[in-house]
Motif scaffolding. Structure first.
Motif, PDB file in Angstrom:
ATOM      1  N   ARG A 119      41.655  38.660  54.865  1.00 35.46           N
ATOM      2  CA  ARG A 119      42.588  37.530  54.770  1.00 35.46           C
ATOM      3  C   ARG A 119      41.899  36.198  55.071  1.00 35.46           C
ATOM      4  N   PHE A 120      40.740  36.258  55.724  1.00 38.92           N
ATOM      5  CA  PHE A 120      39.933  35.060  55.930  1.00 38.92           C
ATOM      6  C   PHE A 120      38.800  34.967  54.910  1.00 38.92           C
ATOM      7  N   THR A 121      38.168  36.102  54.627  1.00 38.73           N
ATOM      8  CA  THR A 121      37.012  36.104  53.726  1.00 38.73           C
ATOM      9  C   THR A 121      37.366  35.590  52.338  1.00 38.73           C
ATOM     10  N   GLU A 122      38.492  36.061  51.792  1.00 39.48           N
ATOM     11  CA  GLU A 122      38.818  35.709  50.412  1.00 39.48           C
ATOM     12  C   GLU A 122      39.075  34.221  50.217  1.00 39.48           C
ATOM     13  N   PRO A 123      39.958  33.591  50.995  1.00 41.62           N
ATOM     14  CA  PRO A 123      40.152  32.150  50.774  1.00 41.62           C
ATOM     15  C   PRO A 123      38.925  31.320  51.115  1.00 41.62           C
ATOM     16  N   LEU A 124      38.148  31.770  52.085  1.00 42.74           N
ATOM     17  CA  LEU A 124      36.963  31.012  52.471  1.00 42.74           C
ATOM     18  C   LEU A 124      35.912  31.042  51.363  1.00 42.74           C
ATOM     19  N   THR A 125      35.606  32.226  50.849  1.00 40.17           N
ATOM     20  CA  THR A 125      34.592  32.308  49.797  1.00 40.17           C
ATOM     21  C   THR A 125      35.090  31.685  48.490  1.00 40.17           C
ATOM     22  N   GLN A 126      36.388  31.738  48.250  1.00 42.51           N
ATOM     23  CA  GLN A 126      36.929  31.107  47.049  1.00 42.51           C
ATOM     24  C   GLN A 126      36.857  29.589  47.123  1.00 42.51           C
ATOM     25  N   SER A 127      36.754  29.049  48.334  1.00 39.58           N
ATOM     26  CA  SER A 127      36.689  27.598  48.495  1.00 39.58           C
ATOM     27  C   SER A 127      35.273  27.051  48.356  1.00 39.58           C
ATOM     28  N   ILE A 128      34.286  27.938  48.315  1.00 41.85           N
ATOM     29  CA  ILE A 128      32.883  27.525  48.225  1.00 41.85           C
ATOM     30  C   ILE A 128      32.318  28.065  46.910  1.00 41.85           C
ATOM     31  N   ARG A 129      31.962  27.171  46.009  1.00 39.57           N
ATOM     32  CA  ARG A 129      31.665  27.555  44.632  1.00 39.57           C
ATOM     33  C   ARG A 129      30.494  28.521  44.494  1.00 39.57           C
ATOM     34  N   LEU A 130      29.532  28.453  45.377  1.00 38.41           N
ATOM     35  CA  LEU A 130      28.340  29.288  45.211  1.00 38.41           C
ATOM     36  C   LEU A 130      28.651  30.783  45.268  1.00 38.41           C
ATOM     37  N   PHE A 131      29.815  31.153  45.827  1.00 37.43           N
ATOM     38  CA  PHE A 131      30.160  32.574  45.900  1.00 37.43           C
ATOM     39  C   PHE A 131      30.642  33.126  44.557  1.00 37.43           C
ATOM     40  N   GLU A 132      30.782  32.279  43.563  1.00 36.38           N
ATOM     41  CA  GLU A 132      31.202  32.736  42.239  1.00 36.38           C
ATOM     42  C   GLU A 132      30.201  33.701  41.624  1.00 36.38           C
ATOM     43  N   THR A 133      28.940  33.641  42.034  1.00 37.32           N
ATOM     44  CA  THR A 133      27.920  34.513  41.451  1.00 37.32           C
ATOM     45  C   THR A 133      27.705  35.796  42.246  1.00 37.32           C
ATOM     46  N   ALA A 134      28.460  35.993  43.314  1.00 35.05           N
ATOM     47  CA  ALA A 134      28.311  37.220  44.113  1.00 35.05           C
ATOM     48  C   ALA A 134      28.770  38.435  43.312  1.00 35.05           C
ATOM     49  N   SER A 135      28.011  39.520  43.402  1.00 32.54           N
ATOM     50  CA  SER A 135      28.371  40.765  42.715  1.00 32.54           C
ATOM     51  C   SER A 135      29.362  41.589  43.515  1.00 32.54           C
ATOM     52  N   THR A 136      29.424  41.379  44.822  1.00 31.65           N
ATOM     53  CA  THR A 136      30.369  42.100  45.667  1.00 31.65           C
ATOM     54  C   THR A 136      30.590  41.317  46.957  1.00 31.65           C
ATOM     55  N   ILE A 137      31.798  41.401  47.494  1.00 28.46           N
ATOM     56  CA  ILE A 137      32.102  40.849  48.814  1.00 28.46           C
ATOM     57  C   ILE A 137      32.917  41.898  49.567  1.00 28.46           C
ATOM     58  N   ALA A 151      29.438  52.115  56.866  1.00 24.66           N
ATOM     59  CA  ALA A 151      30.370  52.191  55.743  1.00 24.66           C
ATOM     60  C   ALA A 151      30.465  50.905  54.925  1.00 24.66           C
ATOM     61  N   PRO A 152      30.559  49.707  55.544  1.00 27.05           N
ATOM     62  CA  PRO A 152      30.654  48.494  54.726  1.00 27.05           C
ATOM     63  C   PRO A 152      29.415  48.246  53.862  1.00 27.05           C
ATOM     64  N   VAL A 153      28.236  48.495  54.421  1.00 26.64           N
ATOM     65  CA  VAL A 153      27.011  48.311  53.642  1.00 26.64           C
ATOM     66  C   VAL A 153      26.956  49.346  52.519  1.00 26.64           C
ATOM     67  N   GLN A 154      27.322  50.574  52.817  1.00 24.91           N
ATOM     68  CA  GLN A 154      27.341  51.617  51.795  1.00 24.91           C
ATOM     69  C   GLN A 154      28.313  51.278  50.666  1.00 24.91           C
ATOM     70  N   GLU A 155      29.459  50.696  51.015  1.00 22.82           N
ATOM     71  CA  GLU A 155      30.445  50.310  50.007  1.00 22.82           C
ATOM     72  C   GLU A 155      29.907  49.186  49.121  1.00 22.82           C
ATOM     73  N   ALA A 156      29.196  48.234  49.722  1.00 26.33           N
ATOM     74  CA  ALA A 156      28.604  47.161  48.926  1.00 26.33           C
ATOM     75  C   ALA A 156      27.561  47.706  47.961  1.00 26.33           C
ATOM     76  N   VAL A 157      26.737  48.630  48.426  1.00 30.20           N
ATOM     77  CA  VAL A 157      25.735  49.253  47.559  1.00 30.20           C
ATOM     78  C   VAL A 157      26.417  49.989  46.408  1.00 30.20           C
ATOM     79  N   ARG A 158      27.500  50.695  46.720  1.00 33.77           N
ATOM     80  CA  ARG A 158      28.237  51.414  45.682  1.00 33.77           C
ATOM     81  C   ARG A 158      28.822  50.450  44.656  1.00 33.77           C
ATOM     82  N   GLN A 159      29.450  49.374  45.144  1.00 33.53           N
ATOM     83  CA  GLN A 159      30.076  48.416  44.234  1.00 33.53           C
ATOM     84  C   GLN A 159      29.051  47.700  43.360  1.00 33.53           C
ATOM     85  N   ILE A 160      27.878  47.490  43.900  1.00 31.98           N
ATOM     86  CA  ILE A 160      26.862  46.762  43.154  1.00 31.98           C
ATOM     87  C   ILE A 160      26.140  47.661  42.150  1.00 31.98           C
TER      88      ILE A 160
END
Length: 223
Positions: A119-137, A151-160
């Motif tokens: 609930r904090f990560t999404e609006p924050l990263t959406q407000s900063i344009r450079l996160f548009e190129t991220a493959s996963t958050i 688990a979070p790192v493993q999930e990022a690896v899976r998503q990417i």
């Protein structure tokens, strides 16, 4: 500085690694002091604890921890304050925009693994344009466990869409390095964020240490 072979993606922690959110975190806590008639504290009193989120800010503002009887109520108040101001002063660290641009231009994917709630990560990263190129958050509540659990790192690896051996994880807290090791990725400790001079980064067991965002490029075999 040794080069990591076979890397195709770089994962990053968020606060203290990619963005300097300390001014907004501090403002949320200092508002609580003001509402109680307490004097404002300088940013330096908060900055070194910013990587610990609400727990760190309440420690700086009121010298109390999770074992205090009022902690949960104060935490809820802090988070409400932070939600209201979290995009006002937060900026990428110097060099981060260039780092991410050069990663993308070099064909490298990148992503974020943070303990910050969605609930904090999404609006924050959406407000900063450079996160548009991220493959996963991946946020702190995107998986059943937060870091230092892998688990979070493993999930990022899976998503990417890569293997752990093809990824590195950059973070400014020991739990980032612990999570990265457990997930099987190579790890990089970032010294430029909120770490004070007394932090014993050498004890974390990271595969490499960087003192600026752009030093990450020196670890990669890319044009």
């Amino acid at each position: 500085m040794a080069v990591f072979a076979g890397v195709r993606a770089v994962l990053f922690d968020l606060d203290g690694t990619l963005i300097d959110s300390a001014p907004d975190l501090a403002a949320a806590a200092d508002t609580m002091r003001a509402s109680r008639g307490l004097p404002s504290l300088p940013l330096d009193r908060y900055r070194h604890l910013a990587g610990s989120g609400a727990r760190g800010m309440l420690r700086a503002a009121f010298d109390l921890g999770p074992d205090h009887v009022d902690y949960e109520a104060l935490k809820a108040e802090f988070l409400a304050n932070y939600m209201a101001c979290m995009t006002e002063r937060t900026l990428p660290f110097a060099g981060v925009a260039e780092l991410l641009s050069r990663l993308v231009d070099g064909g490298m994917r990148w992503g974020v693994v943070t303990n910050k709630a969605r609930r904090f990560t999404e609006p924050l990263t959406q407000s900063i344009r450079l996160f548009e190129t991220a493959s996963t958050i991946v946020s702190g509540d995107s998986t059943p466990h937060a870091k230092p659990h892998p688990a979070p790192v493993q999930e990022a690896v899976r998503q990417i869409g890569l293997t752990a051996e093809q990824c590195i994880y950059v973070g400014d807290d020991e739990r980032d390095i612990v999570a990265g090791h457990a997930a099987g990725v190579r790890t990089v400790a970032a010294r430029y964020g909120y770490l004070g001079p007394s932090a014993d980064v050498s004890s974390w067991g990271a595969h490499a240490v960087v003192t600026s965002p752009l030093q990450v490029l020196q670890l990669l075999d890319m044009p």
